[in-house]
Design an enzyme around this catalytic site. Structure first.
Site, PDB file in Angstrom:
ATOM      1  N   THR A 180      -0.895   7.660  -1.171  1.00 52.24           N
ATOM      2  CA  THR A 180      -2.175   7.581  -1.906  1.00 52.24           C
ATOM      3  C   THR A 180      -3.115   6.538  -1.307  1.00 52.24           C
ATOM      4  O   THR A 180      -4.292   6.516  -1.621  1.00 52.24           O
ATOM      5  CB  THR A 180      -1.912   7.179  -3.371  1.00 52.24           C
ATOM      6  OG1 THR A 180      -1.328   5.840  -3.365  1.00 52.24           O
ATOM      7  CG2 THR A 180      -0.926   8.119  -4.052  1.00 52.24           C
ATOM      8  N   ASP A 201       4.776  -4.985   9.943  1.00 53.51           N
ATOM      9  CA  ASP A 201       5.911  -4.578  10.778  1.00 53.51           C
ATOM     10  C   ASP A 201       5.940  -5.356  12.083  1.00 53.51           C
ATOM     11  O   ASP A 201       7.011  -5.750  12.553  1.00 53.51           O
ATOM     12  CB  ASP A 201       5.823  -3.070  11.086  1.00 53.51           C
ATOM     13  CG  ASP A 201       6.291  -2.212   9.918  1.00 53.51           C
ATOM     14  OD1 ASP A 201       6.923  -2.756   8.997  1.00 53.51           O
ATOM     15  OD2 ASP A 201       6.014  -1.001   9.938  1.00 53.51           O
ATOM     16  N   ASP A 207       0.680  -1.543  12.404  1.00 58.89           N
ATOM     17  CA  ASP A 207       1.077  -2.103  11.113  1.00 58.89           C
ATOM     18  C   ASP A 207       1.356  -3.592  11.292  1.00 58.89           C
ATOM     19  O   ASP A 207       2.359  -3.983  11.911  1.00 58.89           O
ATOM     20  CB  ASP A 207       2.319  -1.364  10.593  1.00 58.89           C
ATOM     21  CG  ASP A 207       2.645  -1.775   9.167  1.00 58.89           C
ATOM     22  OD1 ASP A 207       2.787  -2.991   8.908  1.00 58.89           O
ATOM     23  OD2 ASP A 207       2.737  -0.896   8.300  1.00 58.89           O
ATOM     24  N   ARG A 231       0.847  -1.192   0.000  1.00 58.16           N
ATOM     25  CA  ARG A 231       0.000   0.000   0.000  1.00 58.16           C
ATOM     26  C   ARG A 231       0.881   1.240   0.000  1.00 58.16           C
ATOM     27  O   ARG A 231       1.756   1.368   0.853  1.00 58.16           O
ATOM     28  CB  ARG A 231      -0.905  -0.037   1.245  1.00 58.16           C
ATOM     29  CG  ARG A 231      -1.939   1.054   1.255  1.00 58.16           C
ATOM     30  CD  ARG A 231      -2.915   0.862   2.385  1.00 58.16           C
ATOM     31  NE  ARG A 231      -2.386   1.310   3.662  1.00 58.16           N
ATOM     32  CZ  ARG A 231      -3.141   1.752   4.665  1.00 58.16           C
ATOM     33  NH1 ARG A 231      -4.454   1.770   4.547  1.00 58.16           N
ATOM     34  NH2 ARG A 231      -2.604   2.134   5.793  1.00 58.16           N
TER      35      ARG A 231
HETATM   36  C1  PRP Z   1      -1.194  -3.746   4.878  1.00 60.57           C
HETATM   37  C2  PRP Z   1      -2.102  -4.914   5.190  1.00 60.57           C
HETATM   38  C3  PRP Z   1      -2.990  -4.969   3.984  1.00 60.57           C
HETATM   39  C4  PRP Z   1      -3.153  -3.504   3.626  1.00 60.57           C
HETATM   40  C5  PRP Z   1      -4.482  -3.033   4.131  1.00 60.57           C
HETATM   41  O1  PRP Z   1      -0.186  -4.140   4.048  1.00 60.57           O
HETATM   42  O2  PRP Z   1      -1.431  -6.112   5.439  1.00 60.57           O
HETATM   43  O3  PRP Z   1      -2.426  -5.678   2.897  1.00 60.57           O
HETATM   44  O4  PRP Z   1      -2.087  -2.794   4.290  1.00 60.57           O
HETATM   45  O5  PRP Z   1      -4.728  -1.738   3.737  1.00 60.57           O
HETATM   46  P1  PRP Z   1      -5.886  -1.374   2.703  1.00 60.57           P
HETATM   47  O6  PRP Z   1      -7.105  -2.147   3.068  1.00 60.57           O
HETATM   48  O7  PRP Z   1      -6.064   0.108   2.908  1.00 60.57           O
HETATM   49  O8  PRP Z   1      -5.406  -1.676   1.311  1.00 60.57           O
HETATM   50  P2  PRP Z   1       0.988  -3.184   3.509  1.00 60.57           P
HETATM   51  O9  PRP Z   1       0.647  -2.715   2.129  1.00 60.57           O
HETATM   52  O10 PRP Z   1       1.302  -2.134   4.523  1.00 60.57           O
HETATM   53  O11 PRP Z   1       2.196  -4.157   3.305  1.00 60.57           O
HETATM   54  P3  PRP Z   1       2.958  -5.180   4.268  1.00 60.57           P
HETATM   55  O12 PRP Z   1       2.011  -6.317   4.533  1.00 60.57           O
HETATM   56  O13 PRP Z   1       4.117  -5.568   3.438  1.00 60.57           O
HETATM   57  O14 PRP Z   1       3.362  -4.461   5.530  1.00 60.57           O
HETATM   58  N1  URA Z   2      -2.326  -1.889   7.367  1.00 62.82           N
HETATM   59  C1  URA Z   2      -1.986  -2.281   8.610  1.00 62.82           C
HETATM   60  O1  URA Z   2      -1.089  -3.113   8.788  1.00 62.82           O
HETATM   61  N2  URA Z   2      -2.649  -1.742   9.650  1.00 62.82           N
HETATM   62  C2  URA Z   2      -3.634  -0.847   9.502  1.00 62.82           C
HETATM   63  O2  URA Z   2      -4.219  -0.397  10.504  1.00 62.82           O
HETATM   64  C3  URA Z   2      -3.974  -0.431   8.189  1.00 62.82           C
HETATM   65  C4  URA Z   2      -3.302  -0.984   7.140  1.00 62.82           C
END
Ligand code: PRP
Ligand code: URA
Length: 206
Positions: free
Chosen positions: A105, A200, A197, A101
């Site tokens: 944006t 993370d 997150d 994500r």
């Molecule tokens: C996080 C989470 C989802 C997304 C949710 O992943 O694991 O995939 O954000 O957000 P949304 O519903 O607004 O799209 P991220 O893209 O941060 O990547 P990661 O899992 O690598 O930390």
């Molecule tokens: N992705 C995450 O990991 N946590 C949130 O709260 C939103 C998006």
């Protein structure tokens, strides 16, 4: 079609996962446990076909899943959610969907897509702990449909109402399962109260 997986053991795990003091190793164990606790509800209506089985005493009726299972974690955080499902579905194949994500944006940016060839005949369970705006989940479902998936369901740990609405309006027939339905998103697109997150916290990259 949202279903909240409501169980005292799930409530306990979610409460501990929300705690900012929960270290990565414990976070990974607990997320795995919640996934296993959710699995019976997520798979409750999978179609079966009748079989017959010979016990040591006589022949009796049995049942087998009608379709193969594909587990489709959205990278990265979906990987943390995968093992609890795979523990109880050891014959499932795994399709990986790489989406990041964009934090400005809030749009998902695809970077990887590798799925098994039997997608069209399979029951595909898309996994991501967090359903925030719903952009990543919607992108993953669209990509899987384009690749031939027909029977899809989505499972997450924590959902925001905004994400549920997004997914339901894009895919009205999609069954959505969550362990917790939270209040809302903040101005940065994070779920409140949420757990921060997920990627993370799972991988210790905070
Ligand atoms: C996080 C989470 C989802 C997304 C949710 O992943 O694991 O995939 O954000 O957000 P949304 O519903 O607004 O799209 P991220 O893209 O941060 O990547 P990661 O899992 O690598 O930390
Ligand atoms: N992705 C995450 O990991 N946590 C949130 O709260 C939103 C998006």
């Amino acid at each position: 079609m949202l279903q909240v997986c409501d169980h005292p053991l799930i409530h306990e795990e979610i409460g501990r996962l929300r705690d900012r003091a929960c270290p990565s190793a414990e976070f990974r164990q607990r997320i795995r446990r919640v996934a296993s606790l959710m699995l019976p509800q997520v798979t409750a209506n999978l179609p079966t076909r009748p079989t017959s089985v010979e016990t040591p005493l006589e022949v009796t009726a049995g049942a087998r899943l009608q379709r193969p299972i594909v587990l489709a974690p959205i990278l990265r955080a979906g990987i943390g959610f995968l093992d609890g499902f795979a523990d109880l579905l050891p014959e499932a194949s795994v399709g990986h969907i790489g989406l990041a994500r964009n934090e400005e944006t809030l749009q998902p940016e695809p970077y990887y897509f590798k799925v098994p060839p039997n997608l069209a005949e399979a029951e595909v369970i898309v996994l991501d702990p967090m359903l925030a705006t719903g952009g990543s989940a919607a992108e993953a479902i669209s990509a899987l449909k384009k690749a031939g998936a027909v029977h899809l369901r989505f499972a997450c740990l924590v959902a925001a109402p905004e994400g549920v609405e997004h997914l339901e309006s894009a895919f009205p027939e999609l069954p959505i399962f969550t362990a917790a339905l939270d209040r809302c998103l903040n101005e940065k697109g994070y779920i409140l109260p949420g757990l921060g997150d997920a990627g993370d916290r799972i991988f210790g990259t905070v």
